[in-house]
Design a protein around this motif. Structure first.
Motif: not given
Length: 55
Positions: A25-39
């Protein structure tokens, strides 16, 4: 001195599963916004360029 029985094994298993779920859950919460910012910057830059071109 140290007695490891079935109850301790069950507690260990439940704690391990809980730790894996919490880590996922913690890794998913950290990666999700990072991918949104990438795009987002590429889409925003495209939008600005298109609106200025119509000028």
């Amino acid at each position: 001195m140290f007695n490891f029985d079935r109850t301790d094994l069950q507690r260990f298993a439940v704690a391990a599963v809980g730790a894996l779920i919490l880590t996922g859950t913690a890794v998913g919460a950290a990666v999700g916004p990072a991918r949104a910012v990438e795009k987002a910057p590429a889409q925003f830059a495209h939008f600005v360029a298109a609106s200025e071109a119509r000028g």
